[in-house]
Each structure stands twice: as structure tokens, then as C-alpha cells.
Scaffold this active site. Structure first.
Site, short mmCIF file in Angstrom:
data_model
loop_
_atom_site.label_atom_id
_atom_site.label_comp_id
_atom_site.label_asym_id
_atom_site.label_seq_id
_atom_site.Cartn_x
_atom_site.Cartn_y
_atom_site.Cartn_z
N SER A 117 15.24 -35.87 -24.93
CA SER A 117 16.51 -36.47 -24.51
C SER A 117 16.98 -37.54 -25.48
O SER A 117 16.15 -38.23 -26.11
CB SER A 117 16.28 -37.11 -23.14
N TYR A 141 12.41 -42.89 -17.70
CA TYR A 141 12.72 -41.50 -18.02
C TYR A 141 12.63 -41.27 -19.53
O TYR A 141 11.93 -40.37 -20.01
CB TYR A 141 14.13 -41.15 -17.51
N LYS A 145 9.74 -39.11 -21.82
CA LYS A 145 10.07 -38.04 -22.77
C LYS A 145 9.49 -38.37 -24.15
O LYS A 145 8.94 -37.50 -24.83
CB LYS A 145 11.58 -37.86 -22.88
#
Ligand code: UDP
Length: 330
Positions: A117, A141, A145
Site C-alpha cells: 500500500s 495498517y 504492510k
């Protein structure tokens, strides 16, 4: 030989399955259906319901289907939720990716494509942001990743497996033929929320922040059509089969639109206005983030087919319309 798609019943994964099938690949999907839908999986693919953290199951699938490459989408994706429940993200996105990778290494899988991402960049200092920019995620988040990217780097150095980490910008739209789209009712993404408001599925929408240092004061993002994104994965796979080495690349178009420009595009798709309320900033939102997307075009020869905000929004709107009408008919 086949391709294992984890999270293949989810939004991006199900578009990937369609892309692989139309390229003549054999596809196995592994999905635990917590957020994915059985009906989103193309009937040509084999669906196994189970968890990517179940190493025994994954090894069994890899051996049974002669899996050559894994495309890994399964994971949790809601940034604000990752702030309140970080351990969920380190479990689903990092720890379970580790288990999946262990199964791949144990069974000799050749290639691993990971859905990373733009969140790994955090607040970029300059735009467009290129792959070698500083990696400073501002949410669990993004960190979850990035940790998987680092794990891939180390594992590929130690074992005979190559990887591609694709850093997605803002994925939106739906299958141009209307077969699938973003179906998760609680999705919080701008284009989905705006389409729901335009269709009366929610009473209004809010614009999070109007005082950013951008042209109209609202945040700028690089919206990429989900079908173009799926094609970028296929090109990465082809490249990895023919070349050694790993790939880390941005997936975006290299141009941005503000929240208000997106709202205008949704009004155009709907043919009418809807209730849009100005609201305070949402925590953790960078003012602008736009992809430096040279690698995907120059090295992989990616030629986007849907680089048009109105088209992206029209496809998203058509899918949302279908969801809303099928719900009211039920
Ligand atoms: N946004 C908004 N209202 C919403 C949802 C999103 O104003 O209901 C804004 C959000 O603040 C951000 C942009 O739209 O600036 C894109 O947000 P989204 O959640 O779609 O993706 P993100 O960029 O956070 O991954």
C-alpha cells in the site's frame, strides 16, 4: 501449474481472478469469507474456504494444485480500525503473511506477489512519491504492510523465491462488464461512500477536511481503476517468470483528484446532487499523495485502460446501483 490467490473472494482479489482466467491461467482461491463473497469468485476458479494462517492447509493446496505463484490479497484494510485495534492488523496482515510465506518456502513456490500500500510512505514530503521515498507509515495498517515487505525481502534473499510488492494508491471502480465490484457494506472509501449517498443508501456524506494546503482545501488522491490494477499484477507475474530479481512498485496513474472533484464526478454519474456536508479532518490523512508510476509503465509496459475519473466513478456507481436495487428487491 496454477496460481493461488488469497483473498480472491474480496474486492481486488476477485478482479484479479477474472484477469488471470482471461489470460488462460489455472486459479485456486483461498478465502475465509469473513469479508469476501463466494459469489464474487469466478466459476472457473477453485475456491477453498480457509485461513492463510493454516499452514498445513496452505501446503496441501500448493502440493495438490502445483502452485507456481501466490498472489496475496487476504488481510484487513480499514486504516482507522488499525489505529484502535493494531494487533488485529499485525495478526492478519503480518503474522499470517509469515505463515503463508513459510508454506510457500516449504513447498518451493517460485513467485510471491503481495498487495502492499501507499500507506507505507505515510505523509510524503514531495509528490509524486517514488518507490525510493522514505518509508514512514503513520498507521498500524501501513506498518503491518511494510513489515511484510521487509519479511519478503529477507525471505527471498535466503530462499529460492522472488517477490513483487505492489504499493496501491486509491483503488476504486468495478468490473467494466458489471460482474463484480466493491461489495463490503461497511467499506469507508470515498467513491463508494459518495455513490451510496447519491443512491440514497446513506442519508449524506461528509468531506473530511476543507483546510488542507491544496487547490480547493480538500485532500488529493491518485484513484486507480481496479481492473487496471489487476492487469499490473498479471504483468508483474509475467515479468517474474522471465526475469530474476524482485519488484517493488507503485500502482497509480500519477495524477490526483481532490475530494470535491470526486464528489462532482459522482453527481455527474448520478445525474443529480446529494447531501454533502463539510466536516473536520480525519486523523492520519495526508493532504496529498500521488504515485510516481514510472516503473509499472516503463519496465512492465503497463498501459492503463481506465485512467479517467468519470469512468472509474461510473463503474463504481453502476455496481452500487445494482447492490442497492438487489437489496430493496430482496
Ligand atoms: N473521504 C471523505 N469522506 C469520506 C471518505 C473519505 O472526505 O466519507 C476523504 C478522506 O479523508 C481522504 C480521501 O477521501 O482524503 C480518500 O479516502 P479513502 O478512505 O477513500 O482512502 P485513503 O486515502 O484513506 O486510503
Amino acid at each position: 501449474m496454477s496460481i493461488l490467490v488469497t483473498g480472491g473472494a474480496g474486492y481486488i482479489g476477485s478482479h484479479m481472478v477474472l484477469e488471470l482466467i482471461s489470460a488462460g491461467e489455472e486459479v485456486v482461491v483461498l478465502d475465509n469469507l469473513t469479508t469476501g463473497f463466494r459469489a464474487s469468485v469466478a466459476k472457473e476458479a477453485k475456491l477453498v474456504i480457509g485461513d492463510i494462517g493454516d499452514q498445513e492447509l496452505v501446503e496441501q493446496i500448493i502440493r495438490e494444485h502445483g502452485v507456481e505463484a501466490v498472489i496475496h490479497f487476504a488481510g484487513s484494510i480499514i486504516v482507522p480500525e488499525s489505529v484502535t485495534d493494531p494487533l488485529k492488523y499485525y495478526s492478519n496482515n503480518t503474522a499470517k503473511s509469515r505463515d503463508l510465506l513459510a508454506a510457500c518456502v516449504a513447498c518451493g513456490v517460485k513467485h510471491f506477489i503481495f498487495s502492499s500500500s501507499a500507506a507505507v510512505y505515510g505523509n510524503p514530503e514531495t509528490n509524486p512519491v517514488f518507490e525510493d521515498a522514505r518509508l514512514e507509515p503513520v498507521s498500524p495498517y501501513g506498518t503491518s504492510k511494510l513489515m511484510t515487505e521487509l519479511m519478503l525481502r529477507d525471505v527471498s534473499a535466503a530462499h529460492d523465491i522472488s517477490y513483487a510488492a505492489l504499493r496501491y494508491f486509491n483503488v476504486a471502480g468495478a468490473d467494466p462488464r458489471g460482474r463484480i465490484g466493491q461489495s463490503t457494506p461497511e467499506a469507508t472509501h470515498l467513491i463508494k461512500v459518495a455513490c451510496q449517498a447519491a443512491l440514497g443508501a446513506r442519508p449524506f456524506m461528509e468531506v473530511y477536511g476543507t483546510d488542507y494546503p491544496t487547490g480547493d482545501g480538500t485532500c488529493i488522491r491518485d484513484y486507480i481503476h481496479v481492473s487496471d490494477l489487476a492487469r499490473a499484477h498479471l504483468l508483474a507475474l509475467v515479468h517474474m517468470r522471465e526475469n530474476s530479481g524482485n519488484i517493488v512498485m507503485n500502482c497509480g496513474y500519477g495524477r490526483g483528484f481532490s475530494v470535491l472533484e470526486v464528489v462532482k464526478a459522482v453527481e455527474k454519474a448520478a445525474g443529480h446532487g446529494f447531501d454533502v456536508r463539510m466536516a473536520p479532518r480525519r486523523a492520519g490523512d495526508p493532504a496529498a499523495i500521488v504515485a510516481g508510476a514510472g516503473f509499472v509503465r516503463d519496465v512492465l509496459g503497463w498501459k492503463p485502460e481506465h485512467d479517467d475519473l468519470c469512468e472509474i466513478v461510473a463503474h463504481a456507481y453502476a455496481w452500487e446501483h445494482r447492490l442497492v436495487t438487489s437489496k430493496s428487491a430482496a
